[in-house]
Write an enzyme that holds these catalytic residues in place. Structure first.
Site, short mmCIF file in Angstrom:
data_model
loop_
_atom_site.label_atom_id
_atom_site.label_comp_id
_atom_site.label_asym_id
_atom_site.label_seq_id
_atom_site.Cartn_x
_atom_site.Cartn_y
_atom_site.Cartn_z
N HIS A 41 0.86 -1.19 0.00
CA HIS A 41 0.00 0.00 0.00
C HIS A 41 0.89 1.24 0.00
O HIS A 41 1.75 1.39 0.87
CB HIS A 41 -0.89 0.00 1.24
CG HIS A 41 -1.76 1.20 1.35
ND1 HIS A 41 -2.73 1.51 0.42
CD2 HIS A 41 -1.81 2.19 2.27
CE1 HIS A 41 -3.33 2.62 0.77
NE2 HIS A 41 -2.80 3.06 1.89
N ASP B 255 -7.67 1.43 2.95
CA ASP B 255 -7.24 2.36 4.01
C ASP B 255 -8.07 3.62 4.10
O ASP B 255 -7.65 4.57 4.76
CB ASP B 255 -5.76 2.72 3.77
CG ASP B 255 -5.14 3.43 4.96
OD1 ASP B 255 -5.48 3.10 6.12
OD2 ASP B 255 -4.30 4.32 4.75
#
Length: 998
Positions: A244, A356
């Site tokens: 990420h 997220d």
């Protein structure tokens, strides 16, 4: 002692692991290190343009955010003959090794980077040279940043730069040992655990002296336990490598581009060594940067994508905040994101990838299904504070009834170490394991990038079918979802928004960015409408290329650490500068386009045309060159100002009054207290008071706020710092408006409010200019209204949500701060009051009190957050009937979308056909909104986006002011669905898109 206790055996086994780690590498030669340091990155061709520094371990080379090109030189000694040679490099920063053309080859990261060490160590320092490197000369260049994975400063000194021997047998033993040791700690009591512990102990006895011979002996002992396979699985874990990468957060955007290169080159390097390795990465914006800055690396990525070992993930241009981003912006995230992956890689995206972001709008399921996206992956709901989300696998239903299959990885992280503890947690924690045999695991170092290291891949190679753990399959997330899809008939449905019980502060922090975001969304809508008018007039002057560029940058700044306000100072300095430039350019294009439309509409030089991009007729007063005109502008059309009625400067509505404690027109009377607050808002038409008697409205309260950019204290109401104090007020009648200008102060901060009541208005507008200088404070304004309702109506993208005003349980308590866009409203069946805003998103509604979070100034991660000059507008709208009957949604749009006045082009232009229409589109149902009018992506057809606003069934005719050859319905990707009939039938909150062939 033939019978050692289990405790002694485990303690001895644990003591071996760090000794093994230290024995893997033996430095045999130091390298010569030279760096050329610059403030900002420079290309490979200019690598020696910076300040030269010769370095030895411990020598300083830079300060935070410095950049440098490093050169490593050395010779692999003869002692490495027949042995595996490596380089060990740690510059206390992030580093990207490049080839002789400057293309990324491998990323390295300082070992002491900020990270959750319970998930593993994030550093990468090893560069393989191979078994036949003895005598080779090393001459290697690398691009460095003086920051760790999370933007922290770690001394800026060279730690190590050595040529070393890697003892491969010891390295392999280390991972054998680590996996079995952790397996033993997670196995239940029983024979399997006893055998694993005994094997570890037996191996430890061989390792009093660690060398390759004893390592081989220990591996033979452990191999028996590593070779034991599981039986028929009750749960299979799909594992995919992940990194990420926040496109901005604790680092600026320029560093994200380099993070991408470091991360992706490391992935490619590891794919050469680990044939089972499957990796995935999202966000077309990141791929586009690789294409622009590192074309050779990009070509290698494309090869792995075609091979099927690299999965492009996600259906959006970036991973955006989905609370604050507007509805059409979310459509464009999907449209542009999916088109990029299709055009670049031939990949059809079926999964929304948002691990997220800070909550998930209830409008998303419909947007996904109408874009051909069937699945969604996130894990952020595991961050909930008070209430556990009830499922890991479920069908998520949006406000319109659309459903997508959603999965939350049961490990509750996208930074999995891929270790036995990971698999044990997944098996133990999976909330839907009673009906599902499949779960997803995302392993690797993320947030700051980096991705999987050798440790992740070595563990997985030992765990794929290890007795005592669920089996692991390395595969794409799409393959996983296809398996999960076979089980969905038994999954539960969760309806409504996916509310995250953290990060409510992000609805307010960095108010200037949020103001610009709203203005960009509305300006882009206006520009597309104006350019569509030109298309309808026969002029193909649609600025497609420039619109695409501006849209993509606007979407970039909707990333979930930029728009929410949770990045460092530099990110916002840079985004605000770009916002100002983009907004200015968009306004310039709107003016130019409307000017040309005005010319084609027959307006002569010196005349003006008024434009209305909303789908209903508007009767308002506009000001042009200092004069006021009462205009009636048709829906989605225009009128010549020469046809409008000038407002007499002498004739004023006798009901219009402005005094220091009173504003009044024919519909409303507003009475003010001595402190500037509102004591009464009397609705003359309805004959009732809108403010709760004995309470005050528009009270500007300051609270202590010792939170950070993400969160403020939940008990903030108990920590009142004070109220803004009225210092001066003046009243006047100005241009047909009753205006009360109030000057407030708190501490070093000032707020000037122009409270405006227009001559024929049914709303009171608060035009605010704040010079905010407070630290760790939050400014809110409240309106206690004389309406009782158990629910507040909150506009979200393409509809609204009803949220509780009660606090009967923990779910309601924790959802005190709520997101809304252009309005919130409290309504009884006969009466209600709406609160409108042009740029605010954080609200609260408890019992009869509506409240807006205006500003907050936390210290982290931006120590000057919101200490600046701000402008914003909010308005109060009392109304008869409930909010549907009162068309509150229209008031929100009108506040955010003013009429536009333009004069014909002054410069000579080619003659075009004169417009034979004054309204481009008309809809007959009052609750159907035209959200967007744009040119189709692949033709000169028009795309019309409509949606039902009230949550009811609706049927409407759609009429066009120009001849059209065909009208067909399309999905959000602009693919044909079928011919459109004379009328469109809408389900509640349904979105429909039309392709109109001119």
């Amino acid at each position: 002692m033939p019978y050692e206790t289990k405790l002694i055996k485990l303690q001895k086994a644990k003591g071996v692991l760090p000794r093994l780690r230290d024995a893997i590498y033996e430095p045999v030669a130091a390298m010569k290190v030279t760096a050329w340091v610059t403030n900002e990155p420079v290309p490979y061709s200019e690598r020696t343009s910076g300040e030269r520094v010769d370095l030895t371990p411990g020598a300083k080379w830079g300060k935070l955010w410095d950049c440098a090109w490093f050169r490593f030189e050395g010779n692999v000694p003869a002692s490495a003959a027949g042995k595996k040679a490596v380089m060990l490099i740690d510059v206390n920063g992030e580093l990207c090794l490049v080839d002789q053309e400057g293309s990324p080859m491998q990323g390295l990261t300082n070992i002491n980077s900020e990270f959750d060490f319970s998930l593993g160590l994030p550093g990468k320092r090893v560069v393989d040279l191979g078994y036949d490197a003895a005598g080779d000369q090393i001459d290697l260049w690398a691009d460095a940043g003086c920051n760790d994975l999370f933007g922290m400063y770690r001394s800026g000194t060279l730690k190590e730069a050595d040529i070393a021997i890697c003892y491969e047998e010891i390295r392999q033993l280390y991972y054998d040992y680590e996996v079995l040791l952790e397996l033993a700690e997670h196995l239940p009591e029983g024979a399997r655990r006893e055998r694993v512990v005994q094997s570890l102990y037996d191996a430890a006895l061989k390792l009093e002296v660690i060398d390759e011979e004893t390592a081989q002996q220990a591996r033979e002992i452990l191999g028996k336990e590593l070779g034991k396979k599981g039986g028929d699985p009750t749960l299979t874990v799909s594992a995919i490598g992940h990194a990420h990468i926040d496109l901005a957060w604790l680092w600026p955007i320029r560093e994200t581009i380099r993070k991408g290169a470091r991360t992706f080159s490391t992935v490619l390097k590891n794919m050469e060594k680990y044939p089972d390795y499957v990796f995935g990465a999202s966000q077309p914006q990141l791929y586009q940067w690789m294409k622009e800055y590192y074309p050779k690396l990009y070509d290698r990525i494309k090869e792995r994508i075609q091979e099927g070992r690299w999965e492009v993930q996600g259906a959006m241009w970036v991973e955006p905040d989905t609370n604050i981003s507007g509805g059409e912006a979310l459509v464009r995230q999907i449209l542009l994101g999916k088109r990029y992956f299709q055009q670049e890689f031939g990949q059809e995206m079926k999964v929304l990838w948002l691990p997220d972001v800070f909550g998930y709008s209830a409008s998303l399921p419909q947007l996904l299904r109408k874009s051909g996206v069937d699945y969604m992956m996130t894990q952020k709901l595991s961050w909930n504070v008070y209430n556990t989300h009830p499922h890991h696998s479920f069908e998520w239903e949006g406000i319109d009834g659309s459903k997508v299959l959603a999965h939350l990885p049961p490990e509750d992280t996208y930074n999995s170490p891929g270790a036995p503890r990971s698999l044990a947690k997944i098996e133990k924690s999976y909330l839907d394991s009673n009906i599902s045999e499949h779960a997803l695991m995302l392993y690797g170092i993320g947030d700051g990038g980096g991705g999987p290291g050798e440790e992740h891949l070595e563990r997985l190679s030992r765990e794929h079918n290890l007795l005592g753990l669920p089996p692991v399959v390395q595969e794409s997330s799409l393959s996983f979802f296809h398996k999960l899809d076979q089980e969905k008939e038994r999954f539960q449905t969760y309806r409504g928004e996916l509310y995250l019980e953290k990060h409510q502060g992000t609805l307010t922090t960095q108010a200037r960015n949020k103001w610009y975001n709203r203005k960009m969304e509305k300006s882009l809508r206006e520009l597309e409408f104006a350019a569509s008018l030109l298309l309808a007039m026969g002029e193909n002057a649609y600025p497609s290329e420039e619109l695409d560029k501006i849209w993509k940058e606007t979407l970039l700044y909707q990333f979930h650490d930029i728009l929410p306000g949770s990045s460092i100072t530099r990110v916002f300095e840079e985004s605000l500068e770009r916002y100002a430039a983009m907004h200015g350019r968009t306004q310039e294009l709107i003016a130019q386009t409307y000017a040309r439309v005005a010319e084609l509409a027959g307006a002569r030089e010196g005349q003006a045309v008024v434009f209305n991009s909303l789908p209903w007729e508007r009767e308002e007063v506009v000001v042009h060159k200092g004069s006021r005109y009462a205009v009636k502008v048709p829906a989605m059309g225009f009128t010549n100002l020469a046809n409008a009625q000038p407002c007499s400067e002498t004739a004023t509505d006798s009901a219009l009054r402005a005094e220091e404690q009173l504003l009044e027109n024919q519909y409303l009377r507003v009475t003010f207290a001595q402190d500037g607050s509102i004591e009464s808002l009397y609705d003359k038409a309805a004959g009732r008071e809108a403010i709760m008697p004995g309470q005050k409205a528009n009270v500007l309260t300051v609270y202590h706020d010792r939170g950070d950019a993400w969160d403020f204290p939940r008990d903030y109401r108990n920590t009142v710092a004070g109220r803004m104090t009225l210092e001066e007020s003046t009243a006047a009648i100005e241009n047909g408006q009753a205006v009360l200008e109030q000057h407030y102060r708190f501490g070093e901060s000032t707020l000037v409010q122009r409270i405006v009541l227009e001559q024929s208005a049914t709303t009171v507008r608060f035009e605010s200019n704040a010079d905010w200088k407070e630290t760790e404070k939050m400014l809110r304004v409240s309106f206690p209204v004389q309406v009782m309702s158990d629910h507040v109506n909150c506009e979200i993208q393409f509809g609204y949500l009803k949220r509780p005003t009660t606090r009967n349980n923990m779910i309601e308590f924790v959802r005190d701060e709520i997101c809304a866009h252009q309005y919130i409203d409290l309504s009884q069946p006969d009466y209600g009051v709406a609160l409108l805003s042009d740029s605010k998103y954080g609200y609260s509604a408890e019992r009869n009190v509506m409240d807006i979070n205006l500003l907050r100034s936390p210290n982290y991660p931006d120590p000057v957050a919101d200490r600046a000059v701000h402008q914003f507008v909010y308005a109060i709208y009392p109304h008869s009937g409930d909010f549907i009957q009162a068309d509150v949604y229209r008031k929100g749009y009108e506040l955010n979308t003013p009429l536009t006045v333009a004069e014909p082009s002054q410069a000579p232009m080619a003659n075009g056909p004169t417009a034979a229409f004054d309204s481009l589109i008309q809809v007959t149902h009052p609750h159907v909104m035209v959200e967007a009018v744009k040119k189709a992506e692949d033709s000169d057809d028009l795309i019309i986006r409509l949606y039902e606003t009230s949550g009811t069934f609706a049927e409407t005719a759609v009429a066009f002011g120009v001849p059209v050859s065909a009208v067909e319905e399309v999905d959000l990707m602009e693919n044909a669905i079928g011919a459109a009939g004379d009328k469109l039938a809408f389900q509640p909150f349904e979105i429909k898109s039309l392709r109109v062939k001119l």
